[in-house]
Motif scaffolding. Structure first.
Motif, mmCIF file in Angstrom:
data_model
loop_
_atom_site.group_PDB
_atom_site.id
_atom_site.type_symbol
_atom_site.label_atom_id
_atom_site.label_comp_id
_atom_site.label_asym_id
_atom_site.label_seq_id
_atom_site.Cartn_x
_atom_site.Cartn_y
_atom_site.Cartn_z
ATOM 1 N N ALA A 83 1.015 -26.126 5.775
ATOM 2 C CA ALA A 83 -0.169 -25.751 6.554
ATOM 3 C C ALA A 83 0.245 -25.527 8.002
ATOM 4 O O ALA A 83 0.489 -26.485 8.739
ATOM 5 C CB ALA A 83 -1.228 -26.841 6.450
ATOM 6 N N VAL A 97 8.271 -34.064 13.085
ATOM 7 C CA VAL A 97 7.219 -33.217 12.512
ATOM 8 C C VAL A 97 7.638 -32.704 11.141
ATOM 9 O O VAL A 97 6.842 -32.664 10.201
ATOM 10 C CB VAL A 97 6.902 -32.037 13.457
ATOM 11 N N ASP A 137 7.151 -35.489 8.679
ATOM 12 C CA ASP A 137 5.741 -35.787 8.416
ATOM 13 C C ASP A 137 5.049 -34.674 7.629
ATOM 14 O O ASP A 137 4.162 -34.942 6.818
ATOM 15 C CB ASP A 137 5.005 -36.014 9.738
ATOM 16 N N LYS A 138 5.453 -33.426 7.864
ATOM 17 C CA LYS A 138 4.785 -32.288 7.225
ATOM 18 C C LYS A 138 5.498 -31.803 5.974
ATOM 19 O O LYS A 138 5.042 -30.860 5.326
ATOM 20 C CB LYS A 138 4.628 -31.133 8.218
ATOM 21 N N TRP A 188 5.842 -19.771 10.993
ATOM 22 C CA TRP A 188 4.745 -19.102 10.287
ATOM 23 C C TRP A 188 5.215 -17.751 9.733
ATOM 24 O O TRP A 188 4.831 -17.347 8.638
ATOM 25 C CB TRP A 188 3.579 -18.905 11.246
ATOM 26 N N GLY A 245 -1.272 -24.584 10.626
ATOM 27 C CA GLY A 245 -2.145 -25.128 11.667
ATOM 28 C C GLY A 245 -1.809 -26.577 11.974
ATOM 29 O O GLY A 245 -1.793 -26.989 13.142
ATOM 30 N N LYS A 246 -1.517 -27.357 10.933
ATOM 31 C CA LYS A 246 -1.158 -28.758 11.145
ATOM 32 C C LYS A 246 0.203 -28.872 11.823
ATOM 33 O O LYS A 246 0.416 -29.752 12.655
ATOM 34 C CB LYS A 246 -1.151 -29.493 9.804
ATOM 35 N N VAL A 247 1.123 -27.968 11.473
ATOM 36 C CA VAL A 247 2.438 -27.971 12.121
ATOM 37 C C VAL A 247 2.286 -27.653 13.605
ATOM 38 O O VAL A 247 2.889 -28.302 14.466
ATOM 39 C CB VAL A 247 3.389 -26.959 11.451
ATOM 40 N N ALA A 264 -0.360 -28.097 15.543
ATOM 41 C CA ALA A 264 -0.991 -29.217 16.243
ATOM 42 C C ALA A 264 0.000 -30.346 16.481
ATOM 43 O O ALA A 264 0.048 -30.929 17.572
ATOM 44 C CB ALA A 264 -2.191 -29.718 15.439
ATOM 45 N N ALA A 265 0.794 -30.646 15.447
ATOM 46 C CA ALA A 265 1.774 -31.724 15.583
ATOM 47 C C ALA A 265 2.866 -31.365 16.583
ATOM 48 O O ALA A 265 3.250 -32.181 17.431
ATOM 49 C CB ALA A 265 2.386 -32.044 14.216
ATOM 50 N N THR A 299 6.772 -22.734 16.117
ATOM 51 C CA THR A 299 5.739 -22.726 15.081
ATOM 52 C C THR A 299 5.402 -21.304 14.656
ATOM 53 O O THR A 299 5.206 -21.024 13.465
ATOM 54 C CB THR A 299 4.469 -23.424 15.597
#
Length: 352
Positions: free
Chosen positions: A171, A277, A280-281, A163, A173-175, A177-178, A159
Motif C-alpha cells: 500500500a 519502514v 514494518d510494511k 510506486w 499510501g502507507k509507505v 506516510a511512514a 516513495t
C-alpha cells in the motif's frame, strides 16, 4: 535512505541511472563556476566529512535510527553543483568499498540523496536568505530549515520511485506516510548537524561558505561626525578571515577522522528509517545481497580484524582517506579545466 538492490525494478533503476549520469555531467560543468583554488580542496573535505558523519546513526524513535544525508550541508558550503558531486562521490565510495547502497540502485540513491536532497535544500535556503537579514544568524537559521525540509522530501521521492518501480506490491499510501513521518524526525537531526557545521565555518571563515557569499560588511562613511553605510552595494567589503584556509582544512580532516575512526563505534545499531519502514510494511525481503558483500571493508569493518572497535575504526579512517583523496582529485581536475578554458579564451591566447 541507502536503497539496496532489489527494492526497485531494473527499468526504473536504469532510468534513474540515466538521470543521475545527466545530473553529474551538468554538475561537472556547473562546478567549474563554483570552485576556485580555495574551495576545490574544501569540497573534497566536505565529501569526506559527510562520509564520516553518515557513519553516526542517531536514535530517532520506536527502535529507528537516522543519519545525515548531507545535501543541504554540501550545497550551502560549496555550492549546489559541487554539492551534487560531493554526495555522488560519497555514495560511490560507500557502494563500491563498503557494500552500503546497491550498485544497481546507485542511480536511485544519487537521484534521491544527491539531486533531490541538494536541489530542494538549496532552493529553500536561497528563498529564506533573500527575505532574511543578511547576517550570520540568518545563514545558520536558513541552513537549519533547508536541511529539515530536504530529508522528508527526499524520502517521499523514494516513495514515488517505489510506486513506479517497486518490486513488491504494498500500500503505497502507507509507505509514503511512514517514510515522511520518520524522515521528518530524522530531518531534525540533519538540521541540527547542518546548522552547527555551517555556523562553525561561518565563525572562522565566512568567505569559504558558498551560501554566505552575499554576506558583506558594508563600507562605513563618516558624515557629519557619524558613521553611516555607504549607499553603493559594490563598495561592500568581504568579511575578514580569522583563520587560515589550511587550518580550516586540517581541522576538518581531523574532525572527520575522529568521527569515523572513534565516535562511529557508539552509533545507534537500530535500523535506519528506510530499513525500518521496509520491515514494518513487508518489503524488506525484496532486498538482494550486495554484489560487494565480500569486500574487505563490507559493512564498515575490516575483514579478518576481530576486534569490533578496531575494525570499525580502521574502516572509517580508510573511508575518510579514500573519499578526501578521490573528492579532492575530482574537484581539482574540475577547477583546472576551468582555468585551462579561461586561458584558451583569453584575448592574449586567442590571437589576431
Amino acid at each position: 535512505m541507502h536503497v539496496p538492490d532489489g527494492f526497485i525494478d531494473a527499468p526504473t533503476s536504469a532510468v534513474t541511472g540515466v538521470v543521475a549520469a545527466a545530473a553529474v555531467a551538468v554538475s561537472l560543468r556547473g562546478a567549474r563556476r563554483e570552485l576556485d583554488e580555495r574551495t576545490a580542496p574544501l569540497a573534497g573535505l566536505v565529501a569526506a566529512f559527510i562520509f564520516a558523519v553518515q557513519m553516526l546513526n542517531f536514535p530517532v524513535a520506536a527502535g529507528t535510527s537516522g543519519h545525515l544525508l548531507g545535501g543541504a550541508l554540501a550545497a550551502i558550503l560549496v555550492g549546489p553543483y559541487t554539492g551534487v558531486l560531493c554526495i555522488s562521490v560519497v555514495l560511490l565510495m560507500q557502494g563500491v568499498l563498503f557494500a552500503d547502497g546497491g550498485l544497481t540502485a546507485l542511480g536511485v540513491n544519487i537521484t534521491n540523496m544527491a539531486i533531490v536532497g541538494v536541489v530542494v535544500a538549496y532552493a529553500v535556503f536561497r528563498a529564506l536568505v533573500k527575505v532574511l537579514p543578511k547576517t550570520r544568524r540568518s545563514i545558520t537559521a536558513a541552513s537549519f530549515v533547508a536541511a529539515l525540509v530536504s530529508v522528508p522530501v527526499a524520502a517521499l521521492a523514494f516513495t514515488l520511485l517505489y510506486w513506479i518501480g517497486g518490486t513488491t506490491d504494498v500500500a503505497i499510501g502507507k509507505v509514503a506516510a511512514a517514510m515522511g513521518g520518520v524522515h521528518l524526525l530524522i530531518g531534525i537531526g540533519e538540521a541540527a548537524i547542518t546548522a552547527l557545521t555551517v555556523g562553525a565555518v561561518l565563525a572562522v571563515r565566512p568567505d569559504l561558505v558558498y551560501g554566505a557569499r552575499d554576506l558583506r560588511q558594508p563600507l562605513k562613511l563618516r558624515v557629519g561626525g557619524e558613521l553611516v553605510d555607504a549607499p553603493a552595494p559594490e563598495a561592500a567589503q568581504p568579511v575578514a578571515a580569522r583563520t587560515s584556509h589550511r587550518t580550516v582544512w586540517i581541522s576538518g580532516l581531523v574532525a572527520s577522522l575522529v568521527l569515523a575512526g572513534f565516535v562511529s563505534f557508539y552509533a545507534s545499531a537500530s535500523p535506519d528509517g528506510l530499513e525500518k519502514v521496509a520491515e514494518d510494511k513487508g518489503f524488506i525481503g525484496s532486498a538482494e545481497e550486495h554484489t560487494n558483500a565480500d569486500s574487505p571493508l563490507a559493512d564498515y569493518g575490516v575483514k579478518d580484524v576481530d576486534n569490533a572497535r578496531l575494525s570499525g575504526g580502521l574502516a572509517g579512517v580508510i573511508g575518510v582517506g579514500v573519499t578526501v583523496v578521490a573528492g579532492t582529485g575530482i574537484f581539482w581536475a574540475v577547477r583546472r579545466r576551468r582555468t585551462d578554458e579561461s586561458a584558451d579564451t583569453s584575448p592574449t591566447s586567442a590571437g589576431v
